[in-house]
Write an enzyme that holds these catalytic residues in place. Structure first.
Site, PDB file in Angstrom:
ATOM      1  N   ASP A 125      45.450 100.579  62.795  1.00 55.69           N
ATOM      2  CA  ASP A 125      45.182  99.165  62.100  1.00 55.69           C
ATOM      3  C   ASP A 125      43.740  99.122  61.733  1.00 55.69           C
ATOM      4  OD1 ASP A 125      47.896  98.396  62.367  1.00 55.69           O
ATOM      5  OD2 ASP A 125      47.600  97.919  64.452  1.00 55.69           O
ATOM      6  N   ASP A 171      54.072 100.785  58.946  1.00 61.20           N
ATOM      7  CA  ASP A 171      53.088  99.645  58.619  1.00 61.20           C
ATOM      8  C   ASP A 171      51.671 100.259  58.420  1.00 61.20           C
ATOM      9  OD1 ASP A 171      54.878  99.560  61.070  1.00 61.20           O
ATOM     10  OD2 ASP A 171      53.815  97.697  61.636  1.00 61.20           O
TER      11      ASP A 171
HETATM   12  N1  GLY Z   1      51.876  96.104  62.298  1.00 63.17           N
HETATM   13  C1  GLY Z   1      52.818  95.465  63.246  1.00 63.17           C
HETATM   14  C2  GLY Z   1      53.855  94.586  62.910  1.00 63.17           C
HETATM   15  O1  GLY Z   1      54.095  94.608  61.854  1.00 63.17           O
HETATM   16  O2  GLY Z   1      54.324  93.891  63.836  1.00 63.17           O
END
Ligand code: GLY
Length: 375
Positions: free
Chosen positions: A99, A156
């Site tokens: 992230d 993601d």
């Molecule tokens: N990136 C984590 C979510 O979308 O919850």
């Protein structure tokens, strides 16, 4: 596309005015926080606990978008304060995750893009180096998390790799771009299903690189065959971004394929987006998925040939109009704007996560024509 935007100008302008008016107040009341969601109408603060959690740069992101659109210094000041608060996370190397993109694209990298701040550029390059170091050569993927489940890859991450495309140019180091494209190609093979739906998490053997298939862990109803909507929207926008940064048609084709599936599923419920398109409870919504998808669809509409544009832009407008009319709060009763965002299927249902607000604001900026691409 211009005609469509002209026809919808009145409601876009009216919701834009409400959004800016509300954010002018929130940027002051929550200036020293890193919010994750609103609790009893007030944004919470993750500066003390969870400073590295993936949601912590959506607040500076909103403020940079607003600064860019309005030129008002209050927004810039809040964004700059948030960026410094995030330094605690950057120092904690072992707890950094994939992230890094969400966290530093919308904070330091945004600052550098908009103001040319060299310290911010340096921060973002360190974040990019950390992200690149997560690359697994055998499996050709960027691993999501440290520790347990080291072979997990999540869709993601397609939103995180634009940090690597940016770093490749800024550091004049093509390796960053090669890692990003290699990851995108692996996900294309193993996450995007033949019908346009998307696996959320795929597991790999970290030593041999063998793909072990969809993992049990996931935020949808069932990781093997269900269709977690936020994951679908990460794929739409993420592959569009990979196309924008590389010009590779296969990434735009992937974004369009997932978009076609998403548009059909959303249309079936009049553009109210559930948290999983293939779950028993279709009343459980995830408004953030609608806002993220809208951002991706608008970007697709910008790059496809003339006679393809209308379908993507119409769907984006329908998603945004539905959000504005039924899922947003423009009053002073709540610092958050977008309601009905869901963490995972059956967990943290219908809360007001900050990322719902971020992508709503980003999509509105795009519709208003005062946007900057922070990804
Ligand atoms: N990136 C984590 C979510 O979308 O919850």
């Amino acid at each position: 596309m211009e005609q469509l935007l002209k026809e919808n100008k009145a409601w876009i302008d009216s919701y834009w005015d409400k959004t800016v008016a509300k954010l002018r107040k929130t940027t002051l009341s929550s200036r020293y926080k890193l919010p994750r969601w609103s609790v009893d109408g007030v944004y919470d603060d993750r500066t003390q606990e969870d400073v590295g959690t993936w949601t912590n740069a959506f607040w500076p992101g909103i403020n940079w978008l607003m600064y860019y659109a309005t030129g008002e210094n209050d927004f810039r000041t809040t964004a700059e304060i948030s960026e410094k608060l995030l330094d605690e996370a950057l120092k904690d190397y072992l707890n950094l995750t994939h992230d890094a993109g969400f966290l530093w694209l919308l904070s330091a990298c945004a600052n550098y893009r908009i103001t040319g701040n060299e310290d911010s550029k340096n921060r973002a390059l360190h974040a990019a180096a950390s992200l690149a170091s997560r690359y697994n050569l055998a499996g050709q993927f960027i691993k999501a998390w440290p520790g347990e489940h080291a072979g997990y890859v999540i869709i993601d991450c397609m939103m995180n790799i634009p940090l690597l495309y940016w770093a490749a140019k800024e550091a004049d180091n093509v390796a960053f771009k090669q890692i990003a494209m290699s990851h995108a190609d692996t996900c294309l093979k193993n996450h995007i299903r033949s019908d346009g739906s998307v696996n959320h998490v795929v597991d790999y053997d970290i030593h041999t690189g063998e793909c072990l298939g969809p993992a049990v862990h996931g935020q949808g109803y069932n990781s093997q065959w269900s269709s977690w909507t936020r994951g679908q929207s990460w794929a739409i926008y993420g592959y569009t971004l990979s196309y924008l940064h590389t010009g590779e048609q296969r990434y735009l084709d992937a974004a369009k394929k997932v978009a076609h599936y998403f548009i059909a599923a959303a249309a079936a419920r009049d553009y109210v987006v559930s948290s999983d398109f293939r779950a028993p409870d279709q009343e459980q919504m995830d408004s953030s998925a609608a806002a993220i998808a809208a951002c991706g669809l608008i970007e697709i509409a910008k790059v496809v040939p003339e006679y393809e544009k209308k379908m993507y832009m119409t769907a984006a407008l329908k998603l945004m109009k539905k959000l504005c009319e039924t899922q947003c709060d423009f009053s002073d009763d709540d610092e958050a704007i977008v309601k009905f965002t869901t963490g995972s299927y059956n967990t943290f249902v219908h809360v007001s996560y900050i990322f719902g607000d971020y992508f709503f604001v980003e999509a509105l900026c795009k519709l208003k024509g005062c946007d900057i691409l922070l990804w």
